[in-house]
Design a protein around this motif. Structure first.
Motif, PDB file in Angstrom:
ATOM      1  N   ALA A 521      57.751  68.469  78.996  1.00 47.44           N
ATOM      2  CA  ALA A 521      59.046  68.266  78.348  1.00 47.44           C
ATOM      3  C   ALA A 521      59.402  66.787  78.281  1.00 47.44           C
ATOM      4  O   ALA A 521      59.882  66.294  77.252  1.00 47.44           O
ATOM      5  N   ALA A 522      59.188  66.058  79.380  1.00 47.07           N
ATOM      6  CA  ALA A 522      59.518  64.632  79.392  1.00 47.07           C
ATOM      7  C   ALA A 522      58.696  63.878  78.360  1.00 47.07           C
ATOM      8  O   ALA A 522      59.195  62.964  77.686  1.00 47.07           O
ATOM      9  N   ALA A 523      57.420  64.244  78.198  1.00 48.57           N
ATOM     10  CA  ALA A 523      56.580  63.569  77.214  1.00 48.57           C
ATOM     11  C   ALA A 523      56.901  64.017  75.798  1.00 48.57           C
ATOM     12  O   ALA A 523      56.982  63.202  74.872  1.00 48.57           O
ATOM     13  N   ALA A 524      57.102  65.340  75.622  1.00 52.34           N
ATOM     14  CA  ALA A 524      57.357  65.863  74.280  1.00 52.34           C
ATOM     15  C   ALA A 524      58.713  65.449  73.743  1.00 52.34           C
ATOM     16  O   ALA A 524      58.934  65.513  72.529  1.00 52.34           O
ATOM     17  N   ALA A 527      57.171  62.545  72.058  1.00 55.15           N
ATOM     18  CA  ALA A 527      56.008  62.887  71.233  1.00 55.15           C
ATOM     19  C   ALA A 527      55.851  64.403  71.224  1.00 55.15           C
ATOM     20  O   ALA A 527      55.088  64.964  72.009  1.00 55.15           O
ATOM     21  N   PRO A 528      56.573  65.122  70.345  1.00 56.35           N
ATOM     22  CA  PRO A 528      56.568  66.590  70.399  1.00 56.35           C
ATOM     23  C   PRO A 528      55.196  67.217  70.202  1.00 56.35           C
ATOM     24  O   PRO A 528      54.957  68.335  70.670  1.00 56.35           O
ATOM     25  N   LEU A 529      54.267  66.524  69.544  1.00 49.87           N
ATOM     26  CA  LEU A 529      52.934  67.089  69.357  1.00 49.87           C
ATOM     27  C   LEU A 529      52.228  67.328  70.687  1.00 49.87           C
ATOM     28  O   LEU A 529      51.290  68.140  70.763  1.00 49.87           O
ATOM     29  N   LEU A 530      52.665  66.667  71.767  1.00 44.69           N
ATOM     30  CA  LEU A 530      52.010  66.816  73.059  1.00 44.69           C
ATOM     31  C   LEU A 530      52.107  68.242  73.602  1.00 44.69           C
ATOM     32  O   LEU A 530      51.317  68.615  74.465  1.00 44.69           O
ATOM     33  N   LEU A 589      56.846  67.676  63.612  1.00 36.91           N
ATOM     34  CA  LEU A 589      56.160  67.749  64.902  1.00 36.91           C
ATOM     35  C   LEU A 589      55.173  66.612  65.097  1.00 36.91           C
ATOM     36  O   LEU A 589      55.099  66.019  66.172  1.00 36.91           O
ATOM     37  N   ALA A 590      54.402  66.291  64.043  1.00 32.23           N
ATOM     38  CA  ALA A 590      53.319  65.319  64.194  1.00 32.23           C
ATOM     39  C   ALA A 590      53.371  64.187  63.197  1.00 32.23           C
ATOM     40  O   ALA A 590      52.495  63.331  63.195  1.00 32.23           O
ATOM     41  N   GLY A 591      54.384  64.158  62.336  1.00 33.04           N
ATOM     42  CA  GLY A 591      54.461  63.122  61.325  1.00 33.04           C
ATOM     43  C   GLY A 591      53.748  63.531  60.049  1.00 33.04           C
ATOM     44  O   GLY A 591      52.986  64.500  60.010  1.00 33.04           O
ATOM     45  N   ALA A 592      53.999  62.784  58.993  1.00 30.41           N
ATOM     46  CA  ALA A 592      53.365  63.083  57.705  1.00 30.41           C
ATOM     47  C   ALA A 592      51.885  62.715  57.740  1.00 30.41           C
ATOM     48  O   ALA A 592      51.469  61.805  58.460  1.00 30.41           O
ATOM     49  N   ARG A 593      51.097  63.435  56.946  1.00 27.95           N
ATOM     50  CA  ARG A 593      49.659  63.176  56.900  1.00 27.95           C
ATOM     51  C   ARG A 593      49.375  61.869  56.165  1.00 27.95           C
ATOM     52  O   ARG A 593      49.826  61.672  55.027  1.00 27.95           O
ATOM     53  N   PRO A 594      48.594  60.958  56.753  1.00 27.32           N
ATOM     54  CA  PRO A 594      48.169  59.760  56.020  1.00 27.32           C
ATOM     55  C   PRO A 594      47.184  60.140  54.918  1.00 27.32           C
ATOM     56  O   PRO A 594      46.665  61.261  54.887  1.00 27.32           O
TER      57      PRO A 594
END
Length: 1018
Positions: A521-524, A527-530, A589-594
């Motif tokens: 939880a602290a990391a997500a 960075a929610p993808l974690l 959750l992880a950002g847009a795809r490059p």
């Protein structure tokens, strides 16, 4: 006439409080003094038993105090009891003076015209060992001994010398000086003698030590006061004894020292120490308001200015040195000294020092300068802004939405308050802390593998992998967070399996679940993808166990990971609920795809080469070293090497597949997935060291010995890119950012009203969280900020469904050529500027070029209501000449304007209701009426004018419109936060308290188990 001078009368003062058998020896020593004019006064602080003073020293004056009191107020009884004495000698009840000690003190006081004189203090049982020969005191009032612990008395300190203070164990003071100073400060829990010496020097008296007088000290006066009380005493001393000018200078420095001590305590998991140090300040400052009489009294006696007093004090922080030396450090210092006597220990020490120096040199410009606002490293708004977002229940990203704020806002807001609003310092600490946290985790991960060498090698390898440096250079905050947490995540999962060597003292399942949930939880929160990465690592570990054996145990690890991820979702509630609602996108959750065309190759990812650091031939070195335990290891060394290799390969493969578009979604920061692979690789190299120690002796001489040399050389070669990258002092991060290139925007918002900025480009160079737009695989994304460059509140984009999707629709319309008036389509959304980003920093820093698709620039150039503004070559800025403010008044309109095919005509709209928000704005609406347009996508916005509510209607199908009264008046626009949001926040706080209590109880249990068992016998 008698030619001999008369000896001045001296009273020795002893405070007795529940003494032991040693009191008889201490008082007998006073009775044996060769000083002729000595009287002894014993003050009994209501001891529970009769100390039998009359039997031990019949000539002593004895007085029993009615109530138990501390030493300082008891000693102050002499102010009313003793008359006619020239000197007072205060002696602790467990101190025994040599026969000539009082005479030596008096003679030195007379010869040197001193106000306070202290003796040489030695150990009770071993008088050849020194305890104190005076004290040095720093500017913050902290005292430190002038001798080393256990130092032998070889006459090296036998010269009379001035000191800043003497310990309270035993000292002589002029009676008139003691009365003039008002005795000891009875509010001090520690350091009363230091405070007395300080005030004496302010009054012009000398303080010195006379080593010819010797005193043995047992140290049986009881435990030292709690850390919080000692800290409050130190702050009180500073507040009282300095003048106002020096208080202004010294107090911030003392606060900084306290912060450093608290951080050291936190890293040492001494939570109570950290809490006590920080908590001492509020109460001490409150007490400082009552120090007016004490300051005035000292000011009336002052003969020596603070500048002269400062010259007598020691430089630096004596208290920090004493804290490090006195809090659980003696055993460590001795252990380090012992290890340095061996060749292996000296090599390890050199490696540690070299690593620290390289990291400090490589970070020197970041530590002493500015961290650029590149990518996700956006500047922080005020702490209050963070907390208003948390409490309000309104997200400002896109066109706004009713959603919970990311928990990171609460962490950053509270952190800003703790640092007194210094959010810039908080941002720098958050970014730079990933190295100590991550390297500490790597050390803990390798600790079960054996001696100190596996831990050292794991730390070196994890410090040298390019993951954090490339994440920093590319502005990937999520990658930095993943680097800090990855080894801790692997450690939690390894302990959950309870497979050797991670089976030492397992915790209960509840504690393991709580620990995993809190960590994830602290990391997500940042960075929610974690959350998904945790599950990926657990599955990879199980696959490794299928290869190495012990499948059943690995299933327990998966169970803990799944339950921990679910627990993390609960701890992040209600924010986590947003990811499960219909219409939510992977980008949240992880950002847009490059762009798929710019995806990293498998070889690049296998070497963790995602930025300017790493790559080349040396990038393969750690892979060679990590293969060593696969060919040499036995038993658990081989099994865990297999598991860690599978974890590394699965993570690298997942990052590669996401970049290629083979897995739905995408990832803006592959470092989030690569960080566990890097931690696994460092653990595998550490296993190689353990295999070298345990397994290599069992083999005959052959190729395995050659492999050892190759693996060792590979570790050294793998660290060379780190040394090279450290040369610029910034880890190849740019020195500037796009915030500087668009710094003129906020002044426009102040002058003409609040607006939105639409950012377009490759998501890896956008300075904010974004959503994908356009064809799949193209890699184009958009995001919005308010009133200028984005800040940290724009990093976690949330959902792009609902009204925000209209931005993507308008862009698609322009790209198809169906409109030449994109500005009018965007006008109701209050978008004033469109910024197309092609580099993540100004062009002068030569960052990699990431141009937007040519069709985007062509479509924008064809719009008749967009005008190009001069800007840095890294960006292209278009100004929307048809824009309207976020809160705009359309005078004289009876209803909201209709939306025509070419957009809305809002040229007559004028900005209204200024303010920072995000959920409340106020101002005066002019007379004449009109329509107040509010470009926020929610029906929960409420307007009052002169205290009366105004009816709301939908505008443009998604925004709000309010009919302004003809009379105008004072208006207040606010977002009505749902009660369910407040209840969800309360539930989140309750769950965190519950989890932290479980973990704290477990920590106390483990600490109790480490304590030695009491001896049994008689």
């Amino acid at each position: 006439m008698d030619p001999r001078p008369t000896a001045p009368p001296v009273v020795a003062v002893v405070v007795v409080s529940d003494p032991g058998a040693w009191l008889e020896e201490a008082l007998s020593a006073l009775g044996a003094q060769d000083y002729p004019e000595l009287s002894v006064l014993v003050l009994d602080a209501a001891s529970p038993t009769d100390p039998a003073i009359g039997r031990i020293l019949p000539s002593a004056h004895y007085r029993r105090l009615p109530d138990p009191v501390r030493w300082e107020p008891a000693a102050n009884e002499v102010l009313s009891m003793v008359v006619g004495a020239a000197y007072l000698v205060f002696v602790h009840q467990d101190a025994a003076l040599d026969d000539d000690a009082v005479r030596q003190l008096v003679e030195e006081a007379l010869a040197s015209n001193a106000g306070i004189v202290g003796p040489k203090i030695v150990e009770w049982e071993r008088p050849e060992r020194l305890l104190e020969v005076g004290l040095a005191v720093d500017k913050t009032g902290a005292a430190v001994s002038l001798v080393e612990p256990g130092e032998l008395d070889q006459e090296q300190h036998d010269g009379v010398r001035d000191v800043f203070a003497v310990p309270a164990t035993c000292f002589l003071v002029r009676a008139d000086l003691f009365h003039a100073l008002g005795g000891f400060d009875t509010e001090l829990a520690e350091g009363a003698a230091v405070d007395l010496c300080w005030r004496a020097q302010v009054a012009g008296a000398r303080v010195l030590v006379a080593p010819a007088a010797r005193v043995r000290h047992l140290g049986a006066d009881g435990p030292r006061p709690p850390l919080a009380d000692a800290a409050r005493s130190r702050i009180r001393t500073v507040l009282k004894n300095y003048g106002w000018a020096h208080r202004l200078r010294v107090l911030p420095q003392a606060a900084l020292v306290t912060l450093v001590e608290a951080l050291i305590a936190l890293f040492g998991r001494r939570w109570s120490d950290a809490r006590a140090l920080v908590g001492a300040w509020p109460s001490a400052l409150r007490e400082g308001r009552r120090l007016g009489p004490s300051r005035r009294s000292l000011r009336a006696m002052r003969l020596v200015p603070d500048s002269e007093v400062r010259r007598l004090q020691t430089r630096g922080s004596a208290h920090l040195v004493a804290y490090l030396r006195g809090r659980h450090a003696e055993d460590r210092v001795e252990a380090v000294a012992e290890s340095l006597r061996t060749e292996r220990g000296r090599v390890a020490a050199l490696a540690w020092v070299t690593l620290v120096v390289v990291l400090l040199v490589g970070s020197r410009h970041l530590i002493g300068g500015r961290v650029p606002a590149v990518g996700e490293l956006a500047p922080f708004p005020s702490a209050g802004t963070f907390l208003r977002h948390v409490a309000g229940g309104w997200r400002t990203t896109g066109l706004g939405s009713e959603a919970a704020a990311p928990p990171a806002f609460a962490v950053l807001g509270l952190g800003g308050l703790v640092l007194g609003g210094a959010v810039g310092l908080l941002r720098k600490l958050l970014i730079l802390a990933v190295w100590p946290v991550g390297l500490w985790g790597a050390s803990r991960l390798a600790r079960p593998f054996g001696s100190g060498r596996p831990r050292l090698v794991a730390v070196i390898v994890y410090a040298a992998v390019p993951v954090p440096y490339d994440a920093l250079a590319r502005g990937r905050l999520t990658g930095l967070v993943a680097y800090a947490v990855a080894p801790w995540l692997l450690l939690r999962l390894a302990r959950a399996t309870r497979i050797a060597p991670f089976d030492d003292g397992p915790s209960t399942t509840i504690v393991e679940l709580a620990g995993m949930a809190a960590l994830v939880a602290a990391a997500a929160a940042f960075a929610p993808l974690l959350v998904l990465v945790t599950l990926l690592v657990a599955v990879a570990s199980m696959v490794g166990s299928v290869i190495a054996g012990r499948v059943a145990a690995s299933l327990r690890g998966i169970g803990i990971a799944v339950a921990g991820a679910a627990g993390a979702a609960l701890l992040l509630f209600p924010w986590s609920a947003d990811f499960a609602l219909p219409g939510r996108q992977w980008a949240a959750l992880a950002g847009a795809r490059p762009p798929i065309a710019r995806a990293f190759s498998f070889a690049d990812l296998l070497r963790f080469h995602t930025g300017p650091v790493g790559g080349g031939l040396f990038g393969w070195a750690f892979l060679v070293a990590a293969a060593f335990p696969l060919v040499l290891g036995r038993e658990w060394r081989l099994a865990w090497a297999v598991r860690l290799w599978v974890v590394a390969l699965v993570c690298v493969g997942a990052a590669w597949a996401l970049g290629r578009g083979w897995i739905p979604g995408g990832v803006t920061s592959p470092e989030v997935i690569l960080a566990p692979a890097a931690a696994a690789l460092a653990g595998a190299v550490a296993l190689g060291v353990a295999a070298f120690d345990l397994d290599l002796p069992g083999y005959r001489f052959g190729w395995r010995q050659v492999a050892t040399v190759v693996a060792g050389g590979a570790v050294i070669a793998g660290t060379l890119p780190l040394v090279v990258a450290a040369s610029d002092g910034r880890w190849r991060a740019p020195n500037g950012d796009l915030a500087g290139a668009t710094s003129w925007m906020p002044t426009e918002a102040v002058a003409h009203g609040s607006f939105r900025v639409l950012w377009l480009g490759d998501p890896t160079v956008l300075p904010l969280g974004s959503w994908p737009v356009g064809p799949r695989g193209e890699g184009l994304a958009f995001g919005t900020s308010r009133d200028g460059p984005p800040d940290a509140t724009d990093l976690w984009p949330g959902a792009a469904s609902g009204a925000t999707a209209l931005i993507a629709d308008a862009l698609a319309t322009a790209r198809r050529g169906d409109t030449s008036s994109l500005g009018h389509l965007l006008a109701p959304m209050a978008i004033r500027y469109i910024v197309v980003v092609q580099r993540d920093a100004p062009a002068q820093y030569h960052q990699p070029l990431r141009p937007a698709p040519p069709t985007v620039l062509h479509a924008l150039a064809d719009q008749v209501d967009l005008q190009v503004r001069p800007a840095d070559p890294a960006i292209v800025v278009y100004e929307n000449r048809a824009w309207a403010a976020v809160r705009a008044l359309l005078p004289g309109a009876s209803s909201a304007p209709a939306v025509a095919p070419h957009g809305a005509d809002l040229h007559a709209a004028r900005a209204a209701l200024p303010g920072d928000g995000p959920t409340s704005f106020g101002g005066t609406l002019p007379a004449g009426g009109g329509e107040l347009l509010v470009a926020e996508a929610s029906s929960r916005w409420h307007l009052t004018v002169n205290g009366h509510g105004v009816a709301r209607q939908r505008s443009f199908g998604w925004a709000n419109a309010f009919a302004s009264p003809v009379a105008g008046g004072r208006a207040h626009l606010r977002f009505r936060t749902p009660l369910a949001h407040d209840g969800a926040l309360a539930l989140e706080v309750f769950l965190w308290i519950l989890v932290l209590r479980v973990l704290r109880r477990e920590r106390r249990r483990r600490k109790a188990e480490r304590l030695p068992a009491p001896e049994v016998g008689g």
